[in-house]
Write an enzyme that holds these catalytic residues in place. Structure first.
Site, mmCIF file in Angstrom:
data_model
loop_
_atom_site.group_PDB
_atom_site.id
_atom_site.type_symbol
_atom_site.label_atom_id
_atom_site.label_comp_id
_atom_site.label_asym_id
_atom_site.label_seq_id
_atom_site.Cartn_x
_atom_site.Cartn_y
_atom_site.Cartn_z
ATOM 1 N N SER A 1 0.822 -1.222 0.000
ATOM 2 C CA SER A 1 0.000 0.000 0.000
ATOM 3 C C SER A 1 0.853 1.267 0.000
ATOM 4 C CB SER A 1 -0.930 0.010 1.208
ATOM 5 O OG SER A 1 -1.817 -1.076 1.139
ATOM 6 N N GLY B 1 -3.018 3.690 -3.411
ATOM 7 C CA GLY B 1 -3.662 4.659 -4.285
ATOM 8 C C GLY B 1 -5.101 4.990 -3.937
ATOM 9 N N CYS C 1 -9.205 -2.181 4.447
ATOM 10 C CA CYS C 1 -8.533 -0.960 3.995
ATOM 11 C C CYS C 1 -8.976 -0.546 2.584
ATOM 12 C CB CYS C 1 -7.025 -1.090 4.145
ATOM 13 S SG CYS C 1 -6.303 0.491 4.582
ATOM 14 N N GLN D 1 -12.847 0.502 1.320
ATOM 15 C CA GLN D 1 -13.223 1.685 0.535
ATOM 16 C C GLN D 1 -13.953 1.269 -0.741
ATOM 17 O OE1 GLN D 1 -9.296 3.315 0.055
ATOM 18 N NE2 GLN D 1 -9.180 4.076 2.160
ATOM 19 N N GLY E 1 -4.649 6.827 3.290
ATOM 20 C CA GLY E 1 -4.684 8.253 2.999
ATOM 21 C C GLY E 1 -6.072 8.699 2.571
ATOM 22 N N TYR E 2 -6.950 7.736 2.321
ATOM 23 C CA TYR E 2 -8.322 8.030 1.909
ATOM 24 C C TYR E 2 -9.269 7.478 2.972
ATOM 25 C CZ TYR E 2 -6.303 9.059 -2.624
ATOM 26 O OH TYR E 2 -5.559 9.606 -3.632
ATOM 27 N N HIS F 1 -6.105 -2.504 10.058
ATOM 28 C CA HIS F 1 -5.481 -3.778 9.694
ATOM 29 C C HIS F 1 -5.563 -4.814 10.811
ATOM 30 C CE1 HIS F 1 -3.823 -2.661 5.789
ATOM 31 N NE2 HIS F 1 -3.852 -1.452 6.300
ATOM 32 N N GLU G 1 -4.772 -7.849 10.696
ATOM 33 C CA GLU G 1 -3.599 -8.741 10.673
ATOM 34 C C GLU G 1 -2.403 -8.056 11.343
ATOM 35 O OE1 GLU G 1 -4.596 -6.933 8.246
ATOM 36 O OE2 GLU G 1 -2.868 -5.989 7.317
HETATM 37 N N1 LIG Z 1 -3.642 0.133 3.207
HETATM 38 C C1 LIG Z 1 -4.547 0.385 2.295
HETATM 39 O O1 LIG Z 1 -5.228 -0.498 1.784
HETATM 40 C C2 LIG Z 1 -4.654 1.811 1.836
HETATM 41 C C3 LIG Z 1 -5.895 2.131 1.039
HETATM 42 C C4 LIG Z 1 -5.777 3.378 0.201
HETATM 43 N N2 LIG Z 1 -4.735 3.241 -0.765
HETATM 44 C C5 LIG Z 1 -5.543 4.588 1.081
HETATM 45 O O2 LIG Z 1 -4.450 5.112 1.112
HETATM 46 O O3 LIG Z 1 -6.442 5.021 1.762
#
Ligand SMILES: NC(=O)CC[C@H](N)C(=O)O
Length: 365
Positions: free
Chosen positions: A45, A221, A247, A251, A291-292, A332, A334
């Protein structure tokens, strides 16, 4: 050797080079994890991001065999205040510096990482370039400002072909948007028969594998770039396939059901993010890297219910579908690195599979 971090707002940090000599650009983000640098650096990520560690000394237990979250680090670079040249741990195999060289990841040390972190907190994440000279700084700044947003990082880190981790329990298809090996480890530990498939696999191809459940993985991303994933999830929901989103997967589940996501100012990255379970009122410390976030406001357009919320800033951390067997979390379970508080989320997923199978709701079953 000198090395610099040039930011898009014109700030220049002067430091020293370690690891690869290559220059590189990326979105500069910070993580507050005090340990677990190997897991952080190998988490897919972080693709195309430069990671600043706020903990002042990184690398003191070296790099080992067991802490990989993926074999090929996707990060653009590492920034630390100080790195340990002579690590000491019985599992340690090499130093952070020699590993970064071997993996061709540039490192920068000897800068005030608190100052950089404060800047990111005030202004939001910034694009930056790690360079070996500042002769062309003005041009670098101009280019950073002119550059388009980096897109479609998922395609860079997802597996190109499916692979199987056979076992005797439930069959779980993992859609690899940039999966951390910790998720596969948690499923295998629970005897799941895991099949990992590329990010753009269609729902029909997934259903052909006769999954008992589908795990939508983490990944890099903007979730809005992952169009094929969103339509695939809509089809899986129609077929009542049990889904756990983690994560990026969380989203995408939100986008697939009519909710919306937004970019956070500087995101959540670290191993100490408190999250409240709104059903039990309990607070867990969680490992995070995003980041989102899903916007709470947009949930009214979806069939999702808010189940978890961040204690620090109130953002959405967990969702559950009102009628379909699907739930998701932004953090997370895990860990890797981080606290184990949320590990039972994987058991909740298997219990949801059990109930759905008992009710005979899955279309193909
Ligand atoms: N760890 C992830 O899965 C990050 C999800 C997404 N890329 C974000 O930055 O929010």
């Amino acid at each position: 050797m000198k090395r610099y971090l040039i930011l898009e707002d014109g700030t220049i940090f002067n430091g020293l080079a370690f690891g690869s000599q290559r220059e590189s650009s990326g979105e500069v983000v910070f993580t507050t994890s005090m340990t677990g640098y190997q897991e952080v650096m190998t988490d897919p990520s972080y693709c195309d991001q430069i990671i600043c560690f706020t903990y002042p000394l990184v690398g003191n237990y070296g790099i080992n065999r067991s802490d990989y979250e993926s074999i090929r680090p996707a990060t653009s670079g590492i920034i630390v205040n100080e790195h340990a040249e002579f690590p000491n741990h019985h599992e340690g195999m090499q130093s952070l510096s020699s590993w970064l060289t071997a993996k061709d990841i540039p490192g920068l040390y000897g800068i005030d990482t608190r100052k950089l972190t404060r800047k990111i907190r005030q202004h939001g994440t910034l694009k930056g370039r790690m360079t070996n000279s500042i002769e062309n700084a003005e041009e670098v700044i101009k280019n950073l400002n002119a550059e388009e947003r980096i897109t479609n990082q998922v395609t860079k880190v997802s597996t190109k072909t499916p692979y199987h981790l056979p076992n005797s329990g439930y069959r779980v298809v993992v859609v690899d948007f940039g999966v951390k090996s910790g998720m596969l480890r948690e499923l295998s530990r629970r005897l799941c028969d895991v099949i990992v498939v590329p990010h753009n696999t269609s729902a029909a191809d997934i259903i052909r594998l006769q999954p008992d459940g589908v795990l939508l993985s983490n990944g890099p991303g903007d979730p809005k770039d992952v169009h094929s994933g969103i339509t695939m999830i809509q089809e899986l929901l129609k077929n009542n396939i049990p889904i756990l989103g983690i994560c990026l997967g969380h989203q995408l589940l939100a986008l697939a059901t009519g909710a919306d996501t937004e970019k956070l100012k500087f995101g959540h990255r670290g191993s100490n993010h408190p999250v409240k379970d709104l059903e039990t009122g309990k607070i867990a410390l969680t490992s995070q890297n995003h980041g989102y976030a899903v916007t709470e406001e947009s949930l009214k357009n979806s069939e999702l219910v808010l189940t978890h919320q961040a204690v620090n800033d109130g953002t959405v951390e967990g969702l559950k579908h009102k009628v379909k067997p699907a739930f998701s979390i932004q953090y997370h379970p895990e860990a890797s690195p981080g606290p184990q508080d949320s590990n039972p989320i994987f058991d909740d997923f298997l219990n949801m599979i059990k109930t759905t199978k008992k009710e005979g709701l899955m279309q193909y079953a």
